[in-house]
Design a protein around this motif. Structure first.
Motif, PDB file in Angstrom:
ATOM      1  N   SER A 155       0.825  -1.200   0.000  1.00 31.02           N
ATOM      2  CA  SER A 155       0.000   0.000   0.000  1.00 31.02           C
ATOM      3  C   SER A 155       0.863   1.255   0.000  1.00 31.02           C
ATOM      4  N   GLN A 156       1.872   1.287   0.866  1.00 29.87           N
ATOM      5  CA  GLN A 156       2.729   2.473   0.933  1.00 29.87           C
ATOM      6  C   GLN A 156       3.516   2.664  -0.342  1.00 29.87           C
ATOM      7  N   LEU A 157       3.928   1.545  -0.961  1.00 23.90           N
ATOM      8  CA  LEU A 157       4.619   1.671  -2.244  1.00 23.90           C
ATOM      9  C   LEU A 157       3.683   2.289  -3.266  1.00 23.90           C
ATOM     10  N   GLY A 158       2.396   1.939  -3.130  1.00 25.17           N
ATOM     11  CA  GLY A 158       1.428   2.565  -4.008  1.00 25.17           C
ATOM     12  C   GLY A 158       1.423   4.081  -3.833  1.00 25.17           C
ATOM     13  N   PHE A 159       1.525   4.516  -2.581  1.00 27.47           N
ATOM     14  CA  PHE A 159       1.622   5.970  -2.330  1.00 27.47           C
ATOM     15  C   PHE A 159       2.790   6.566  -3.092  1.00 27.47           C
ATOM     16  N   MET A 160       3.955   5.898  -2.965  1.00 32.64           N
ATOM     17  CA  MET A 160       5.156   6.462  -3.581  1.00 32.64           C
ATOM     18  C   MET A 160       5.029   6.475  -5.095  1.00 32.64           C
ATOM     19  N   ILE A 161       4.520   5.383  -5.632  1.00 36.19           N
ATOM     20  CA  ILE A 161       4.398   5.307  -7.091  1.00 36.19           C
ATOM     21  C   ILE A 161       3.409   6.370  -7.569  1.00 36.19           C
ATOM     22  N   ALA A 162       2.317   6.534  -6.810  1.00 37.19           N
ATOM     23  CA  ALA A 162       1.344   7.537  -7.213  1.00 37.19           C
ATOM     24  C   ALA A 162       1.973   8.924  -7.186  1.00 37.19           C
ATOM     25  N   ALA A 163       2.783   9.171  -6.148  1.00 33.49           N
ATOM     26  CA  ALA A 163       3.450  10.474  -6.075  1.00 33.49           C
ATOM     27  C   ALA A 163       4.334  10.693  -7.281  1.00 33.49           C
ATOM     28  N   ALA A 164       5.106   9.644  -7.617  1.00 36.19           N
ATOM     29  CA  ALA A 164       5.999   9.782  -8.773  1.00 36.19           C
ATOM     30  C   ALA A 164       5.198  10.007 -10.040  1.00 36.19           C
ATOM     31  N   GLY A 165       4.053   9.318 -10.114  1.00 36.89           N
ATOM     32  CA  GLY A 165       3.239   9.485 -11.306  1.00 36.89           C
ATOM     33  C   GLY A 165       2.676  10.898 -11.416  1.00 36.89           C
ATOM     34  N   MET A 166       2.404  11.495 -10.266  1.00 40.04           N
ATOM     35  CA  MET A 166       1.849  12.845 -10.327  1.00 40.04           C
ATOM     36  C   MET A 166       2.910  13.898 -10.588  1.00 40.04           C
ATOM     37  N   GLY A 167       4.144  13.509 -10.505  1.00 38.40           N
ATOM     38  CA  GLY A 167       5.220  14.459 -10.748  1.00 38.40           C
ATOM     39  C   GLY A 167       5.865  14.957  -9.472  1.00 38.40           C
ATOM     40  N   ALA A 168       5.388  14.431  -8.325  1.00 40.42           N
ATOM     41  CA  ALA A 168       5.974  14.881  -7.042  1.00 40.42           C
ATOM     42  C   ALA A 168       7.117  13.949  -6.702  1.00 40.42           C
ATOM     43  N   TYR A 169       8.211  14.066  -7.434  1.00 39.84           N
ATOM     44  CA  TYR A 169       9.305  13.109  -7.278  1.00 39.84           C
ATOM     45  C   TYR A 169       9.957  13.229  -5.913  1.00 39.84           C
ATOM     46  N   VAL A 170      10.117  14.435  -5.465  1.00 35.77           N
ATOM     47  CA  VAL A 170      10.766  14.621  -4.170  1.00 35.77           C
ATOM     48  C   VAL A 170       9.880  14.059  -3.069  1.00 35.77           C
ATOM     49  N   ALA A 171       8.562  14.257  -3.205  1.00 35.35           N
ATOM     50  CA  ALA A 171       7.650  13.685  -2.204  1.00 35.35           C
ATOM     51  C   ALA A 171       7.782  12.177  -2.193  1.00 35.35           C
ATOM     52  N   ALA A 172       7.880  11.568  -3.384  1.00 31.46           N
ATOM     53  CA  ALA A 172       8.029  10.119  -3.444  1.00 31.46           C
ATOM     54  C   ALA A 172       9.301   9.689  -2.736  1.00 31.46           C
ATOM     55  N   MET A 173      10.398  10.375  -2.989  1.00 30.71           N
ATOM     56  CA  MET A 173      11.660  10.009  -2.346  1.00 30.71           C
ATOM     57  C   MET A 173      11.593  10.232  -0.842  1.00 30.71           C
ATOM     58  N   PHE A 174      10.945  11.297  -0.457  1.00 27.17           N
ATOM     59  CA  PHE A 174      10.812  11.575   0.974  1.00 27.17           C
ATOM     60  C   PHE A 174      10.055  10.449   1.656  1.00 27.17           C
ATOM     61  N   HIS A 175       8.947  10.053   1.049  1.00 22.48           N
ATOM     62  CA  HIS A 175       8.172   8.973   1.651  1.00 22.48           C
ATOM     63  C   HIS A 175       8.968   7.675   1.619  1.00 22.48           C
ATOM     64  N   LEU A 176       9.764   7.466   0.573  1.00 28.11           N
ATOM     65  CA  LEU A 176      10.617   6.282   0.501  1.00 28.11           C
ATOM     66  C   LEU A 176      11.531   6.231   1.711  1.00 28.11           C
TER      67      LEU A 176
END
Lengths: 102, 737, 172
Positions: free
Chosen positions: B354-375
């Motif tokens: 589920s959390q990976l889904g969050f990160m992937i969704a963030a990356a898909g939306m263009g929020a790359y830094v948010a994805a890395m932060f959550h990672l």
């Protein structure tokens, strides 16, 4: 009086050589053949000495010295050979010594 | 300072650890278990710590050198001048890869130390650490590679290590006689392979289009081609560059769904819990599963270009939007499934998905830094949760042993130490584990000021601004997260013990609890890596600089993500807006999380009372439906059997009957026999023998003729000699005259 | 290089004795003809200013070698052997070829002699005393000298081996 030049001696040497070689080829007696070989050597010696005189070089005579020595050794061995063959074959006819026939 | 050159050491240390444990570790352990385990485990851990030190040095170097990216070459690998194709072994040291390196080695070191205690007594102790170090090695190759191909080498390598480690206890069979660990490992490998297939196709496309696999070259060429509306030729047909880039990114997505367990390839991750808990913590929470996100974040240029190309996939959706969609739906689906799981680790597994889904969704939306932060934050608290669950399982097993030995009956009932229904009230028995676990659970649920709140809310805020559908789905997923974590907390730690094992459980040794505490600290403090602006005016006052009030991850990563520095001059810039704290989003998510937690505690307040009582949630039929695991069931019913039938047919009909029997025996063997017969009878008899005999008879005939010259008459020979001499003389005469 | 008359005289004797040796049916007569030939050649040597060589010729050739020949002829009883006189076909061809070759040889030599333009003036007389010869021999030809010694040794050994009989008591 025509002068005796080296050509005369060469001619004489050649004639003696030819006679010797004819002896080797035509005679059947092994000892006669051997003697003919000696004559051939002798003719060569004559030529050597003649040239030594003609060219003023002593080396010709030195060589004759050696030839005579070698001829002596060769005669000794050759005659011993003939004697040994005679003991078995009781002949010195060279045509009878044909065991190397292929 | 300049420590760029130290980069190869990063890979060297784990490699040395592999060699040590692989070659001699076993002997150490067999000679003396206690001392040997110490050697084997600590050497491996020290190697991981050394790599962490190198990563820190690289971090400091980047700080000191204005975040200047550097490619440190090691050696040439592929070099084809004719095609202008060069793939060297090289390490790319930039802020993004250093972030990943720090996470991998840092969390990895802690988990190594934990594993020394966890794997105590296992006869294959050194093999475990060999594989563990090997995994670190490959993961570092993945994150530090300077080309997509080197990344792929690491990609495959971590897949291999995942397989090796999941099926670590491969000879264990369950009650039905199935080797479930081996099966789980195979499942992971095979499902990953489907994703790898996508990766390989993407690499092919990339090479065909851009003629290179190196990050900088690819991005630069892509931007150029995009702006010049380049058309790519494929021989029979051609496609505009936008379509090609969409295809490449979609294939990357396929690879990421395999590695990072998204729909439809997430089915291996829950089964992977069959492996030892440190494996689950390291590979399936913190590092390997994040490689898909790393890939997407690294390729952000391509994804942004795909976004600009518009809806290309089936004319309906663009590639990044598809990424976001898959990520969001996975987040929700996995969250719902997690309600229905009894195994403590399976809950965490679905939570990871589920959390990976969050990160992937963030990356898909263009929020790359948010994805890395959550990672990064997810690595902290998920590793903490997994290690904590390992501690719980450890305690339960010990309690079971104590109880069984105390009562004399020997394991008559099949006891599963991981089943939460047998737990309960452990907060009194295992206090350290409880408190750290609590911190981890709260962080995961997104309770401020713990780390998870900041990273998750950044993603939610981005969704709220740019993609409202994604926001809604992810918000629901966050609610689910809080609910199932509350459920898990209550079932495990609160209430009364429901089994004698839980009654007799005790705390784990310090070697296991100290890493827990370290990770708990990180879970609390991790949020400060990237705090946002509290208000919009503050953002304006700071010149709309993307970084928040604490110049943290955002400004650190922008050097690699939004402003990709090429090895030659030039920087590719991508637009990025500053992150501002949205009080509405933050408030809603916090409120919902607290409500969910409270709701879970209420539902489970007294029940279930015993181990065999049904779960209260079963009364809500729609929620409990997810227990049937939709994707797994689909695959096992409709995908695997036809494949097995096909494989059987190929093996027996095609390979055995046709190939072996018919082709080998009849065709090849008969051909060979007839050829050999020909050679023996014809060629050898007539050809070779004839030649040899012929030579003999010719020689004989010739000899017979020549023999006639050997008359035996000496005089003939003498004549011959004389003839020769005269002939010579005649020749000389002729020459002279 | 000497008086032409003496040369011709001696040449006639030499060639005559050679032909005599060639044609004589008696082996002893052949040997004696050869001795005469050697003696004549010896005299030639004296004419050619090689006194030492002449002495060696007489002593070794005529005196030792021919004596050896005569010994062997006596030993084998060859003075009683007549030469074989059958002349079959192969023999005729043989003789013809030999004669032809000899003629060619003579002809060729004659040609050479008459065509050559080499100077025929002899060099001035040399010191050919034994001393000089000895000096020349041992100055430049020591190695062949020694080898010749070895050769004589070898021939002695060879003769000795050939002379051995297997049976005891029987004479050679």
């Amino acid at each position: 009086m025509p002068e005796v030049t080296i050509d005369w001696y060469i001619a004489l040497s050649v004639i003696l050589f030819t006679i010797g070689s004819l002896g080797v080829l035509l005679r059947r007696n092994a000892i006669i053949i051997f003697m003919s070989v000696e004559m051939m050597l002798n003719s060569a010696n004559l030529a050597f000495v003649a040239f030594a005189r003609h060219l003023g070089d002593l080396d010709g005579q030195v060589l004759v010295f050696f030839v005579i020595t070698v001829a002596a050794a060769e005669v000794a061995v050759g005659l011993a050979l003939i004697v040994a063959i005679f003991r078995t074959k009781k002949t010195i006819n060279i045509d009878d010594m044909n065991l190397l026939k292929g | 300072m300049n420590a760029y050159g130290l980069a190869p050491l990063l890979l060297l240390f784990p490699a040395l650890g592999v060699l040590f444990n692989g070659l001699v570790g076993r002997r150490f352990v067999e000679a003396d278990a206690r001392v040997g385990e110490r050697w084997s485990g600590w050497v491996a851990s020290l190697m991981a710590i050394s790599s962490f030190v190198v990563a820190v040095l690289l971090f400091l170097t980047l700080q000191a050198n204005e975040f200047h990216a550097m490619v440190v070459p090691i050696m040439d690998w592929i070099s084809i001048p004719a095609a202008n194709f060069y793939v060297p072994w090289a390490i790319r040291v930039d802020t993004l890869s250093v972030t990943m390196m720090l996470v991998v080695t840092g969390v990895g070191s802690l988990i190594h130390i934990y594993a020394i205690g966890y794997m105590h007594g296992d006869p294959n102790f050194s093999r475990f650490f060999t594989y563990f170090n090997l995994f670190i090695f490959f993961m570092l190759i993945l994150v530090s590679g300077s080309t997509y191909l080197v990344l792929f080498v690491g990609w495959e390598g971590v897949g291999l290590c995942s397989f090796l480690l999941i099926s670590f206890w491969f000879d264990r069979t369950n009650a039905a006689g199935k080797a479930m660990n081996a099966d789980a490992g195979r499942k992971a490998f095979i499902v990953n392979r489907v994703g790898d297939f996508g990766m390989i196709l993407a690499l092919f496309l990339m090479f065909w289009t851009f003629r290179s696999l190196e990050f900088g070259t690819v991005f630069e060429t892509a931007v150029e081609m995009f702006h010049s509306n380049h058309v790519v030729e494929f021989g029979l047909f051609s496609a505009p560059i936008g379509v090609v880039i969409t295809a490449i990114t979609a294939l990357f997505l396929l690879g990421a769904t395999g590695k990072s367990a998204q729909i439809p390839l997430y089915v291996w991750l829950p089964d992977a819990m069959a492996g030892p808990t440190p494996v689950s913590a390291l590979i399936h929470a913190a590092t390997m599963v994040t490689s898909g996100i790393y890939l997407i974040v690294r390729s952000n240029v391509l994804f942004e270009l795909a976004r600009e190309s518009g809806p290309v996939i089936f004319g309906v959706i663009s590639s990044p939007d598809l990424v976001a969609l898959i990520g969001a739906s996975t987040g929700l689906l996995a969250g719902l499934i997690a309600f229905t799981q009894f195994d403590i680790k399976k809950v965490l597994a679905y939570s990871t998905v589920s959390q990976l889904g969050f990160m992937i969704a963030a990356a898909g939306m263009g929020a790359y830094v948010a994805a890395m932060f959550h990672l990064v934050t997810h690595a902290f608290f998920k590793a903490l949760l997994f290690l904590g669950s390992g501690s719980v399982i450890h305690g339960m097993e010990h309690g079971h042993h104590l109880h069984a030995h105390g009562h004399g009956d020997h394991h008559e009932d099949v006891f599963d130490p991981q089943d939460m229904r047998t737990m309960g009230g452990l907060r009194h028995k295992m206090p350290t584990t409880f408190w750290t676990y609590l911190i981890g659970a709260l962080a995961l649920s997104g309770i401020p000021p713990l780390a998870g709140f900041w990273s998750k809310d950044e993603i939610l805020a981005h969704g709220n601004e740019h993609a409202i559908l994604v926001y809604v789905v992810l918000a629901l997923a966050a609610v689910c997260t809080a609910f199932y974590m509350g459920r898990q907390l209550h079932l495990t730690f609160f209430g009364e013990p429901r089994h004698e094992a839980a009654e007799h459980a005790h705390e784990s040794p310090r070697l296991m609890t100290v890493p827990l505490m370290a990770l708990a600290v990180l879970a609390v403090a991790g949020g400060f890596l990237n705090l946002p602006y509290l208000t919009a005016s503050l953002a304006e006052a700071n010149g709309n600089h993307p970084a928040g009030i604490f110049l943290g991850l955002e400004s650190w990563l922008e050097h690699s993500i939004t402003a990709f520095e090429l090895s030659k001059e030039g920087i590719i810039h991508l637009p990025h807006t500053p992150i501002v704290l949205s009080p509405l989003v933050a408030g809603i998510s916090t409120l919902l999380a607290l409500l969910a937690l409270g709701g879970a505690f209420y539902v489970y307040r007294n029940k279930p009372e015993t181990a065999v009582d049904p779960d209260p949630l079963q009364k809500l039929k729609p929620l409990w439906w997810f227990r049937i695991l939709p994707f797994e069931t689909f695959y096992m019913k409709f995908v695997v059997p036809p494949f097995n039938r096909l494989a059987d047919w190929l093996a027996f009909a095609v390979d055995w009957n046709f190939w072996h029997d018919f082709v080998h025996n009849n065709i090849i063997r008969d051909m060979f026999v007839s050829f050999a017969t020909f050679l023996a009878d014809v060629f050898d008899k007539f050809g070779v023998d004839g030649t040899v005999n012929g030579i003999g008879s010719v020689t004989k005939g010739l000899a017979g003729v020549i023999r006639r010259t050997q008359t035996g008459f000496a005089r003939t020979y003498a004549l011959g000699v004389f003839l020769g001499a005269v002939a010579l003389l005649a020749y000389f005469l002729w020459v002279i005259f | 290089m000497g008086n032409p008359i003496i040369f011709l005289l001696l040449a006639v004797v030499a060639i005559g004795s050679a032909i005599g040796m060639l044609t004589s049916q008696n082996a002893v007569h052949s040997a004696l003809y050869l001795v005469l030939n050697f003696a004549t050649i010896g005299i030639f040597y004296i004419v050619l200013n090689a006194p030492f060589i002449a002495m060696v010729q007489i002593t070794v050739y005529a005196g030792a070698i021919m004596v050896l020949f005569l010994f062997v002829i006596m030993l084998l009883g060859a003075e009683q052997l007549r030469g074989v006189t059958d002349v079959h076909g192969g023999e005729r061809v043989h003789r013809a070829v030999a004669g032809l070759l000899a003629a060619v040889l003579l002809l060729a030599s004659a040609l050479l002699l008459f065509q050559s333009e080499a100077p025929t003036t002899a060099a001035p007389m040399l010191d050919t005393s034994p001393t000089a010869l000895g000096l020349r021999l041992f100055a430049g030809y020591v190695f062949p000298f020694e080898v010749t010694g070895l050769l004589l040794l070898a021939s002695m050994i060879g003769v000795f081996i050939f002379g051995k009989t297997k049976k005891r008591g029987k004479d050679a």
